[in-house]
Scaffold this active site. Structure first.
Site, PDB file in Angstrom:
ATOM      1  N   LYS A 267      65.267  36.156  64.300  1.00  0.00           N
ATOM      2  CA  LYS A 267      64.770  34.987  63.546  1.00  0.00           C
ATOM      3  C   LYS A 267      64.136  33.970  64.497  1.00  0.00           C
ATOM      4  O   LYS A 267      63.052  33.447  64.231  1.00  0.00           O
ATOM      5  CB  LYS A 267      65.925  34.346  62.758  1.00  0.00           C
TER       6      LYS A 267
ATOM      7  N   GLN B 178      74.530  31.824  60.064  1.00  0.00           N
ATOM      8  CA  GLN B 178      74.517  33.277  59.901  1.00  0.00           C
ATOM      9  C   GLN B 178      75.825  33.754  59.268  1.00  0.00           C
ATOM     10  O   GLN B 178      76.917  33.348  59.666  1.00  0.00           O
ATOM     11  CB  GLN B 178      74.291  33.954  61.272  1.00  0.00           C
TER      12      GLN B 178
ATOM     13  N   ASP C  92      68.264  29.193  53.217  1.00  0.00           N
ATOM     14  CA  ASP C  92      68.866  30.435  52.719  1.00  0.00           C
ATOM     15  C   ASP C  92      68.905  30.457  51.189  1.00  0.00           C
ATOM     16  O   ASP C  92      69.099  31.512  50.595  1.00  0.00           O
ATOM     17  CB  ASP C  92      70.314  30.548  53.220  1.00  0.00           C
TER      18      ASP C  92
HETATM   19  N1  GUN Z   1      73.652  37.643  56.769  1.00  0.00           N
HETATM   20  C1  GUN Z   1      73.001  38.678  56.211  1.00  0.00           C
HETATM   21  N2  GUN Z   1      71.910  38.251  55.544  1.00  0.00           N
HETATM   22  C2  GUN Z   1      71.873  36.903  55.690  1.00  0.00           C
HETATM   23  C3  GUN Z   1      70.968  35.898  55.234  1.00  0.00           C
HETATM   24  O1  GUN Z   1      69.984  36.137  54.523  1.00  0.00           O
HETATM   25  N3  GUN Z   1      71.281  34.626  55.610  1.00  0.00           N
HETATM   26  C4  GUN Z   1      72.368  34.323  56.353  1.00  0.00           C
HETATM   27  N4  GUN Z   1      72.609  33.039  56.661  1.00  0.00           N
HETATM   28  N5  GUN Z   1      73.225  35.238  56.788  1.00  0.00           N
HETATM   29  C5  GUN Z   1      72.962  36.523  56.458  1.00  0.00           C
END
Ligand code: GUN
Length: 300
Positions: free
Chosen positions: A60, A104, A127
């Site tokens: 990311k 995350q 998110d």
């Molecule tokens: N863990 C797996 N997918 C995601 C996501 O889209 N956002 C976040 N914050 N954690 C994740």
């Protein structure tokens, strides 16, 4: 001379579609930079040292740099307490250089994820996990943040020219991150699929998948969807990313989806690979949400 035509493929190239979305985002970032002399900023918080989460977070941050988005990676020790994490989030909520905040998932067990989700300011919730944003989406307003993986799936379907209106769509899995919002987006006005959600307690699950025109697999079980569970011509979107042991592989594991690809692909009219399907789209939609957050901050 005879030219060799490439074989027609039923693969949905998530990487190519994500590249197209990212090009649009990079253009928006450059245009806003010229207009306002400012840069969108994303903070990514990782608590602990889950190896898969580390990879996702680094990917990311790298993508932010590629698109001209400022990013901060905040890595906290795995024993971080709930108040310590909430304090970091509150400071980011007030930081004007940060427009998007992502924690995350999954966090370590001492962290109450539901509280963390509520602590992120709704206008920085890239998110789309905050109840206010989830509620807005469920009520049919799709103009704000949309959850990254489900909206990435929708983009894959739409940009591949797949008709959704009136189609039988089956969502496998009921997670807050994928299954539940996927159901909301597929059934939203304008998308118009007839959606069935199946999960670990569904009886005779194959009865549903065999009737499906579109299947979104997000059940978290390696190669769960088998060839004999689908009809010919089905469209299959595989959200799963599972590490399975493979002593011969360089890293000792290989990545497989929730779909037994070799069995399902010959019957599918369209199918996503793992990796290179949904994964790149999730990140592309996160970048897009960050720019949306930035643009909205000028309108307040
Ligand atoms: N863990 C797996 N997918 C995601 C996501 O889209 N956002 C976040 N914050 N954690 C994740």
């Amino acid at each position: 001379m005879k030219t060799i035509q490439p074989e027609s493929s039923n693969l949905i190239d998530g990487k190519a579609i994500a590249d197209a979305v990212n090009r649009e985002t990079a253009t928006r970032v450059a245009d806003i930079g010229k207009q306002y002399g400012a840069t969108p900023g994303l903070a990514v918080i990782l608590v602990g040292d889950n190896p898969a989460s580390k990879v996702y977070v680094n990917t990311k941050v790298k993508k932010c740099a590629e698109l001209g988005i400022y990013s901060e990676k905040i890595v906290l020790p795995k024993e971080t307490s709930q108040p310590e994490l909430l304090d970091v989030i509150h400071k980011l909520n007030c930081n004007p250089t940060i427009h998007g905040i992502l924690v995350q998932s999954p966090p370590p067990p001492q962290i109450d994820e539901a509280e963390v989700v509520k602590a992120v300011a709704p206008d920085k919730d890239v998110d789309c996990f905050h109840p206010q944003n989830v509620g807005r989406m469920l009520l049919g307003d799709l103009t704000g943040f949309l959850p990254c993986t489900p909206s990435g799936v929708l983009q894959l379907l739409q940009r591949s020219g797949i008709e959704t209106a009136g189609k039988n769509a089956v969502v496998l899995g009921r997670s807050n991150i994928v299954g539940k919002p996927m159901m909301a987006l597929l059934s939203a006005k304008g998308v118009d699929a007839t959606v069935t959600m199946c999960h670990s307690r569904t009886k005779n699950l194959a009865d549903f998948t065999k009737k499906a025109d579109i299947i979104v697999a997000a059940i978290g079980k390696p190669e769960f969807l088998r060839g004999d569970m689908v009809k010919k011509g089905v469209v299959v979107i595989d959200v799963g990313i599972n590490r399975v042991e493979a002593p011969d592989a360089p890293k000792g594991y290989r990545l497989v989806g929730d779909v037994a690809f070799d069995e399902v692909a010959p019957k599918a009219s369209k199918i996503t690979p793992v990796p290179g399907g949904v994964g790149p789209m999730t990140i592309a939609m996160l970048m897009r949400n960050t720019v949306l957050a930035f643009e909205a901050s000028f309108k307040r």
